[in-house]
Design an enzyme around this catalytic site. Structure first.
Site, PDB file in Angstrom:
ATOM      1  N   LYS A  32      44.118  48.917  11.574  1.00 50.33           N
ATOM      2  CA  LYS A  32      42.803  48.534  12.110  1.00 50.33           C
ATOM      3  C   LYS A  32      42.243  49.648  13.002  1.00 50.33           C
ATOM      4  CE  LYS A  32      44.464  44.871  14.195  1.00 50.33           C
ATOM      5  NZ  LYS A  32      45.890  45.006  13.835  1.00 50.33           N
ATOM      6  N   ARG A  62      41.304  36.994  17.505  1.00 50.32           N
ATOM      7  CA  ARG A  62      42.705  36.886  17.103  1.00 50.32           C
ATOM      8  C   ARG A  62      43.188  35.448  17.098  1.00 50.32           C
ATOM      9  NH1 ARG A  62      44.638  42.146  18.597  1.00 50.32           N
ATOM     10  NH2 ARG A  62      46.812  42.159  18.050  1.00 50.32           N
ATOM     11  N   ARG A  81      54.462  55.596  15.287  1.00 52.73           N
ATOM     12  CA  ARG A  81      53.132  55.731  15.900  1.00 52.73           C
ATOM     13  C   ARG A  81      53.207  56.391  17.275  1.00 52.73           C
ATOM     14  NH1 ARG A  81      49.226  50.706  16.415  1.00 52.73           N
ATOM     15  NH2 ARG A  81      50.996  49.771  17.492  1.00 52.73           N
ATOM     16  N   ARG A  84      53.796  53.295  22.287  1.00 55.33           N
ATOM     17  CA  ARG A  84      53.395  52.041  22.926  1.00 55.33           C
ATOM     18  C   ARG A  84      54.624  51.200  23.231  1.00 55.33           C
ATOM     19  NH1 ARG A  84      48.435  49.410  19.653  1.00 55.33           N
ATOM     20  NH2 ARG A  84      49.725  47.570  20.003  1.00 55.33           N
ATOM     21  N   ARG A 121      55.421  40.346  17.499  1.00 52.12           N
ATOM     22  CA  ARG A 121      53.979  40.515  17.251  1.00 52.12           C
ATOM     23  C   ARG A 121      53.617  40.016  15.847  1.00 52.12           C
ATOM     24  NH1 ARG A 121      53.562  46.546  18.177  1.00 52.12           N
ATOM     25  NH2 ARG A 121      51.398  46.386  17.491  1.00 52.12           N
TER      26      ARG A 121
HETATM   27  P1  AP5 Z   1      47.099  51.497  13.582  1.00 50.59           P
HETATM   28  O1  AP5 Z   1      45.769  51.854  13.038  1.00 50.59           O
HETATM   29  O2  AP5 Z   1      47.460  51.927  14.952  1.00 50.59           O
HETATM   30  O3  AP5 Z   1      47.379  49.934  13.397  1.00 50.59           O
HETATM   31  P2  AP5 Z   1      46.608  48.682  13.984  1.00 50.59           P
HETATM   32  O4  AP5 Z   1      46.237  47.794  12.832  1.00 50.59           O
HETATM   33  O5  AP5 Z   1      45.534  49.089  14.911  1.00 50.59           O
HETATM   34  O6  AP5 Z   1      47.814  47.978  14.698  1.00 50.59           O
HETATM   35  P3  AP5 Z   1      48.116  47.679  16.230  1.00 50.59           P
HETATM   36  O7  AP5 Z   1      49.593  47.735  16.338  1.00 50.59           O
HETATM   37  O8  AP5 Z   1      47.306  48.533  17.131  1.00 50.59           O
HETATM   38  O9  AP5 Z   1      47.573  46.223  16.240  1.00 50.59           O
HETATM   39  P4  AP5 Z   1      47.892  45.110  17.199  1.00 50.59           P
HETATM   40  O10 AP5 Z   1      46.931  44.139  16.608  1.00 50.59           O
HETATM   41  O11 AP5 Z   1      49.291  44.664  17.334  1.00 50.59           O
HETATM   42  O12 AP5 Z   1      47.608  45.759  18.621  1.00 50.59           O
HETATM   43  P5  AP5 Z   1      46.349  45.712  19.620  1.00 50.59           P
HETATM   44  O13 AP5 Z   1      46.276  47.028  20.284  1.00 50.59           O
HETATM   45  O14 AP5 Z   1      45.122  45.187  18.934  1.00 50.59           O
HETATM   46  O15 AP5 Z   1      48.200  52.053  12.532  1.00 50.59           O
HETATM   47  C1  AP5 Z   1      49.571  51.956  12.804  1.00 50.59           C
HETATM   48  C2  AP5 Z   1      50.280  53.274  12.429  1.00 50.59           C
HETATM   49  O16 AP5 Z   1      50.204  53.470  11.013  1.00 50.59           O
HETATM   50  C3  AP5 Z   1      49.674  54.523  13.063  1.00 50.59           C
HETATM   51  O17 AP5 Z   1      50.689  55.405  13.443  1.00 50.59           O
HETATM   52  C4  AP5 Z   1      48.821  55.127  11.954  1.00 50.59           C
HETATM   53  O18 AP5 Z   1      48.683  56.524  12.065  1.00 50.59           O
HETATM   54  C5  AP5 Z   1      49.604  54.722  10.710  1.00 50.59           C
HETATM   55  N1  AP5 Z   1      48.713  54.487   9.576  1.00 50.59           N
HETATM   56  C6  AP5 Z   1      47.558  53.760   9.584  1.00 50.59           C
HETATM   57  N2  AP5 Z   1      46.981  53.740   8.371  1.00 50.59           N
HETATM   58  C7  AP5 Z   1      47.810  54.467   7.554  1.00 50.59           C
HETATM   59  C8  AP5 Z   1      47.766  54.812   6.152  1.00 50.59           C
HETATM   60  N3  AP5 Z   1      46.775  54.387   5.378  1.00 50.59           N
HETATM   61  N4  AP5 Z   1      48.782  55.539   5.672  1.00 50.59           N
HETATM   62  C9  AP5 Z   1      49.801  55.952   6.459  1.00 50.59           C
HETATM   63  N5  AP5 Z   1      49.898  55.683   7.790  1.00 50.59           N
HETATM   64  C10 AP5 Z   1      48.911  54.946   8.323  1.00 50.59           C
HETATM   65  O19 AP5 Z   1      46.809  44.614  20.677  1.00 50.59           O
HETATM   66  C11 AP5 Z   1      47.903  44.827  21.519  1.00 50.59           C
HETATM   67  C12 AP5 Z   1      48.158  43.588  22.341  1.00 50.59           C
HETATM   68  O20 AP5 Z   1      47.019  43.323  23.166  1.00 50.59           O
HETATM   69  C13 AP5 Z   1      48.381  42.297  21.555  1.00 50.59           C
HETATM   70  O21 AP5 Z   1      49.715  42.132  21.146  1.00 50.59           O
HETATM   71  C14 AP5 Z   1      47.933  41.246  22.594  1.00 50.59           C
HETATM   72  O22 AP5 Z   1      48.927  41.023  23.547  1.00 50.59           O
HETATM   73  C15 AP5 Z   1      46.774  41.936  23.278  1.00 50.59           C
HETATM   74  N6  AP5 Z   1      45.472  41.614  22.658  1.00 50.59           N
HETATM   75  C16 AP5 Z   1      44.625  42.497  22.053  1.00 50.59           C
HETATM   76  N7  AP5 Z   1      43.553  41.877  21.591  1.00 50.59           N
HETATM   77  C17 AP5 Z   1      43.710  40.556  21.902  1.00 50.59           C
HETATM   78  C18 AP5 Z   1      42.946  39.396  21.667  1.00 50.59           C
HETATM   79  N8  AP5 Z   1      41.764  39.448  21.009  1.00 50.59           N
HETATM   80  N9  AP5 Z   1      43.433  38.206  22.111  1.00 50.59           N
HETATM   81  C19 AP5 Z   1      44.600  38.131  22.767  1.00 50.59           C
HETATM   82  N10 AP5 Z   1      45.382  39.189  23.020  1.00 50.59           N
HETATM   83  C20 AP5 Z   1      44.943  40.395  22.588  1.00 50.59           C
HETATM   84 MG    MG Z   2      45.395  49.191  17.020  1.00 51.84          MG
END
Ligand code: AP5
Ligand code: MG
Length: 210
Positions: free
Chosen positions: A13, A88, A123, A156, A167
């Site tokens: 994402k 979410r 990552r 992270r 997660r």
């Molecule tokens: P990346 O793009 O970083 O993945 P992502 O989908 O953004 O995954 P996240 O781990 O950031 O999502 P998340 O939903 O757990 O975390 P968030 O920060 O939102 O890609 C991952 C890796 O793969 C990277 O190294 C990238 O380079 C590689 N990659 C990507 N695409 C690729 C491809 N096509 N080919 C090869 N490699 C590739 O949330 C963190 C925390 O915050 C949550 O757990 C929660 O506690 C809190 N939080 C955030 N938002 C909310 C909400 N709305 N409500 C409640 N709590 C929330």
């Molecule tokens: Mg992310």
């Protein structure tokens, strides 16, 4: 255009939000990045959010809805935005609807969980600007340093293998039901997120036309 990127942790994402932001010229709103910045600054909601984030659980709906509401009221969101990591939960999606925010398309990025686990262990992130890298598939120009702001890249806290499993469970329980929520509104499109980053972006741009 107002877009939601949906998908499990590590589906790409943040990565896609970064490229779409450049190509569509609309801002990305990542609640995860905003929460990590608040934790780093030690703000009141950052302190409240930290324990949940470290455990791979969700931060409370009230906090996240509050920060999202303030952010989309800013000037740069007038012509649209890309939501990365929000909503979410079903109550968060209902809150968006109640705010009168019109969502044009919800794109689910689907990736197999074994691939997700490999992605997350490799990552590296910039805590200053939120840019995301991978030690094999998306290397920064200078090892360990952010291309955009020169900050040192870090792992992270919630990318530890045990936390990744928590997660993923949280995702299945709380976030996956949003697929039905938006399918019922006729807004859901699913793309495979296992191709290269540019190919996945092409599929998303195609899905946005439909
Ligand atoms: P990346 O793009 O970083 O993945 P992502 O989908 O953004 O995954 P996240 O781990 O950031 O999502 P998340 O939903 O757990 O975390 P968030 O920060 O939102 O890609 C991952 C890796 O793969 C990277 O190294 C990238 O380079 C590689 N990659 C990507 N695409 C690729 C491809 N096509 N080919 C090869 N490699 C590739 O949330 C963190 C925390 O915050 C949550 O757990 C929660 O506690 C809190 N939080 C955030 N938002 C909310 C909400 N709305 N409500 C409640 N709590 C929330
Ligand atoms: Mg992310």
């Amino acid at each position: 255009m107002n877009i939601i990127l949906l998908g499990a942790p590590g589906a790409g994402k943040g990565t896609q939000a970064e490229v779409l932001n450049k190509d569509l010229g609309i801002p990305t709103i990542s609640t995860g990045n905003m929460l990590r910045a608040a934790v780093a600054e030690g703000t009141e909601y950052g302190l409240k959010a930290k324990a949940a984030m470290d455990a791979g659980a969700l931060v409370s709906d009230d906090i996240v809805i509050g920060i999202l509401k303030d952010r989309i009221a800013e000037d740069d969101c007038k012509n649209g935005f890309i939501l990365d990591g929000f909503p979410r939960t079903v109550p968060q999606a209902e809150a968006l609807d109640a705010m009168g925010v019109k969502i044009d398309k919800v794109v689910e990025i689907a990736v197999d969980e074994e691939i997700i686990k490999r992605r997350l262990t490799g990552r590296r992130v910039c805590l200053k600007c939120g840019a995301t890298y991978h030690i094999r598939t998306k290397k920064p120009e200078v090892e360990g340093i952010c291309n955009y702001c020169g900050e040192k890249l870090v792992i992270r806290k919630d990318d530890q293998p045990e936390t990744v499993i928590d997660r993923l469970n949280t995702y299945h329980e709380k976030t996956a039901p949003l697929k039905d929520y938006y399918a019922a509104q006729g807004k859901l499109a699913t793309v495979q997120g296992t191709d290269s980053i540019p190919d996945t972006e092409k599929d998303i741009l195609e899905a946005l036309k439909g």
